[in-house]
Design a protein around this motif. Structure first.
Motif, PDB file in Angstrom:
ATOM      1  N   ALA A  80       0.823  -1.207   0.000  1.00  0.00           N
ATOM      2  CA  ALA A  80       0.000   0.000   0.000  1.00  0.00           C
ATOM      3  C   ALA A  80       0.859   1.261   0.000  1.00  0.00           C
ATOM      4  O   ALA A  80       0.506   2.261  -0.632  1.00  0.00           O
ATOM      5  CB  ALA A  80      -0.929   0.009   1.213  1.00  0.00           C
ATOM      6  N   TYR A  81       1.987   1.224   0.714  1.00  0.00           N
ATOM      7  CA  TYR A  81       2.873   2.390   0.718  1.00  0.00           C
ATOM      8  C   TYR A  81       4.172   2.158  -0.044  1.00  0.00           C
ATOM      9  O   TYR A  81       4.848   3.107  -0.434  1.00  0.00           O
ATOM     10  CB  TYR A  81       3.178   2.821   2.160  1.00  0.00           C
ATOM     11  CG  TYR A  81       4.023   1.857   2.963  1.00  0.00           C
ATOM     12  CD1 TYR A  81       5.415   1.961   2.970  1.00  0.00           C
ATOM     13  CD2 TYR A  81       3.443   0.863   3.742  1.00  0.00           C
ATOM     14  CE1 TYR A  81       6.194   1.086   3.718  1.00  0.00           C
ATOM     15  CE2 TYR A  81       4.210  -0.006   4.484  1.00  0.00           C
ATOM     16  CZ  TYR A  81       5.592   0.102   4.476  1.00  0.00           C
ATOM     17  OH  TYR A  81       6.366  -0.754   5.209  1.00  0.00           O
ATOM     18  N   GLN A  82       4.536   0.893  -0.291  1.00  0.00           N
ATOM     19  CA  GLN A  82       5.771   0.617  -1.025  1.00  0.00           C
ATOM     20  C   GLN A  82       5.652   0.993  -2.501  1.00  0.00           C
ATOM     21  O   GLN A  82       6.604   1.497  -3.102  1.00  0.00           O
ATOM     22  CB  GLN A  82       6.152  -0.855  -0.887  1.00  0.00           C
ATOM     23  CG  GLN A  82       6.681  -1.217   0.488  1.00  0.00           C
ATOM     24  CD  GLN A  82       6.970  -2.702   0.620  1.00  0.00           C
ATOM     25  OE1 GLN A  82       6.272  -3.546   0.030  1.00  0.00           O
ATOM     26  NE2 GLN A  82       7.984  -3.042   1.389  1.00  0.00           N
ATOM     27  N   ILE A  83       4.480   0.738  -3.077  1.00  0.00           N
ATOM     28  CA  ILE A  83       4.278   1.099  -4.487  1.00  0.00           C
ATOM     29  C   ILE A  83       4.403   2.614  -4.689  1.00  0.00           C
ATOM     30  O   ILE A  83       5.133   3.069  -5.585  1.00  0.00           O
ATOM     31  CB  ILE A  83       2.919   0.576  -5.000  1.00  0.00           C
ATOM     32  CG1 ILE A  83       2.936  -0.949  -5.054  1.00  0.00           C
ATOM     33  CG2 ILE A  83       2.598   1.165  -6.376  1.00  0.00           C
ATOM     34  CD1 ILE A  83       1.589  -1.570  -5.399  1.00  0.00           C
ATOM     35  N   PRO A  84       3.737   3.450  -3.883  1.00  0.00           N
ATOM     36  CA  PRO A  84       3.934   4.903  -4.036  1.00  0.00           C
ATOM     37  C   PRO A  84       5.377   5.339  -3.807  1.00  0.00           C
ATOM     38  O   PRO A  84       5.887   6.209  -4.520  1.00  0.00           O
ATOM     39  CB  PRO A  84       3.004   5.491  -2.968  1.00  0.00           C
ATOM     40  CG  PRO A  84       1.950   4.460  -2.755  1.00  0.00           C
ATOM     41  CD  PRO A  84       2.649   3.158  -2.913  1.00  0.00           C
TER      42      PRO A  84
END
Length: 527
Positions: A188-192
């Motif tokens: 959820a936050y690694q992709i951004p």
């Protein structure tokens, strides 16, 4: 545009397209700042992020985050930008603008890799601090490059690219956050976060093909390199005599500005006429933190959530898009409207956009209608703020002289980030339901701050539209009052330009080469 400027270059846009495009690429670094504001603000409402760095609230049956962790995640990046900006002066003096941007890219790679791979709060804190140094260098070195390479009449448009890319970064960050916000895993936050790798890679490659700042080269005594750099920055259809006049103005004015060489820059920037320039630069750049943008940018999504606004991520994208629209509006008239006017009315508008939600929330706290008012005026605030923001950066970099610019602008940027940190660090105490729970009433404080800024603009900010950096230097050295800058005639700088034109003309009469020879070679032979 001002008819009083002695800028020798052709006063159009098409003749300088190459320089504008170079500046656009250089300012891509500001996209990182916009990304960070949007992404991290969204992380604080993501279950996938909160499961790693937050805790489960049994009473509310939802994931939450400790206010202290929330503060440090947001504010450590700002502390890093503060430290990085203070280092800009000495680093830029010795290594130039391009090396500074390459260094920013390297730090961005390292910090992003740590955030992607670690689940430790301590490692996250360190990475945020390191990323802040990187962002501070991206922003400051890029703006220094734009100030010192752009033609005077297009300096505002070139620097407007900085705010454009920053706004684009906010839109991209908000959109990606929305797309990954429902993921329950770390992705959820690694992709951004992975998006942080893109800009440094593009910028690092392009910098190999861009010249160094000609004014920095002149300050270093590398006159021939400065001439080559300036020639590469200007289109081939520019009159060689105009280019020679610009070179002469830069060289002669910089020689005059270096008459304090040997004295420590950190001391000299606070002496004589430089004191006024330093204080003015710091004050104007700090407009960004003084109008309340720091807490709105960082906590937009979170603020919408606690206000009861449904689909907060979608509204965050809307706010970012309005900010982008504000920048585009500014770019459309930035060449034709005085800096003072835009700053004054922009600050008044931002103040009202802070006041109205505060009053509404005081009268009817927590209602659906109050939530709608908050959404509307945060969006309007973002529009007005991004519309006038480029002008504050412009004035902050135009005030210092060529020799002291990296030191003065670095300190000004650091001061802005320090106040940004103060805003982001203290905001949770005001808006978090577990603390004071002021919510939109926090805007009362920032309304007063905006009124003070507007008064400062009216009495102390000079008009610099279409003036070369050398003209601005002459006016400060002559101690011209702020209200008289607009109509002041810079005779000394005009004489420098006329002398350069004369030299080019006399050399042209003796030039026996064919017209087919390249302009850059032609100019170098005349040097």
């Amino acid at each position: 545009m001002s008819p009083l400027t002695v800028n020798p270059l052709k006063q159009d846009t098409l003749s300088h397209v190459k320089c504008i495009l170079i500046c656009l690429v250089v300012t891509l670094g500001s996209l990182q700042y916009g990304l960070d504001y949007a992404l991290v603000g969204g992380f604080l409402s993501m279950p996938g992020f909160l499961k790693v760095f937050g805790y489960y609230d049994e009473a509310k049956a939802t994931w939450a985050i400790n206010p202290t962790v929330q503060q440090l995640i947001s504010s450590l990046m700002t502390i890093g930008t503060f430290v990085g900006s203070l280092l800009v002066g000495p680093l830029s003096w010795k290594f130039g603008r391009r090396v500074g941007l390459w260094s920013a890219s390297l730090l961005c790679y390292i910090s992003t890799a740590i955030m992607l791979g670690s689940s430790s709060v301590g490692a996250l804190y360190f990475a945020r601090l390191l990323l802040g140094v990187s962002v501070g260098w991206f922003m400051t070195f890029a703006q220094l490059y734009v100030y010192e390479t752009s033609p005077a009449h297009l300096r505002a448009i070139s620097l407007g690219c900085y705010q454009v890319t920053l706004s684009i970064g906010s839109i991209i960050g908000s959109a990606i956050d929305k797309g990954t916000s429902t993921m329950e895993s770390r992705r959820a936050y690694q992709i951004p976060l992975a998006i942080f790798f893109v800009v440094p890679t593009v910028l690092s490659i392009c910098l190999f093909f861009f010249p160094e700042s000609p004014r920095w080269l002149t300050v270093q005594g590398r006159t021939q390199d400065a001439r080559k750099a300036l020639s590469r920055l200007r289109n081939s259809n520019i009159d060689p005599a105009q280019l020679q006049a610009e070179l002469a103005t830069i060289e002669k004015s910089t020689e005059e500005q270096l008459n304090t060489k040997g004295k420590p820059a950190w001391i000299e920037m606070w002496r004589g006429t430089n004191l006024r320039r330093t204080l003015l630069s710091i004050a104007v750049v700090c407009f960004h933190s003084g109008n309340g943008s720091s807490w709105i940018n960082i906590y937009t999504t979170y603020y919408f959530t606690i206000a009861g606004v449904k689909d907060a991520f979608s509204y965050s994208i809307l706010v970012s898009c309005l900010g982008f629209l504000g920048v585009l509006t500014s770019v459309c008239f930035i060449r034709y409207v005085d800096r003072r006017q835009v700053l004054f009315w922009g600050c008044l508008a931002c103040g009202l956009c802070q006041l109205v939600p505060a009053i509404t929330w005081s009268v009817n706290p927590g209602s659906i209608n109050s939530g709608k008012v908050v959404v509307a005026f945060i969006a309007l605030f973002t529009f007005f703020y991004t519309m006038y923001a480029p002008y504050a950066w412009l004035l902050g970099g135009e005030c210092p002289n060529n020799a002291l610019r990296p030191f003065t602008f670095g300190v000004a940027t650091a001061a802005n980030f320090l106040f940004n940190w103060l805003g982001t660090f203290t905001a949770p105490y005001f808006i978090n339901p577990a603390e004071l729970n002021w919510s939109a009433k926090y805007g009362y404080i920032w309304f007063g701050s905006n009124m003070i800024i507007a008064a400062f603009v009216f009495f102390f900010v000079p008009e610099t539209r279409d003036r070369t950096l050398e003209e601005i230097h002459e006016m400060f050295e002559a101690r011209v009052p702020a209200r008289e800058f607009k109509n002041y005639v810079c005779e000394k700088t005009g004489a420098f330009a006329a002398e350069g034109m004369g030299q080019a003309g006399s050399l042209h009469d003796d030039d026996s080469r064919s017209p087919s020879d390249g302009q850059e070679v032609n100019i170098e032979s005349k040097a």
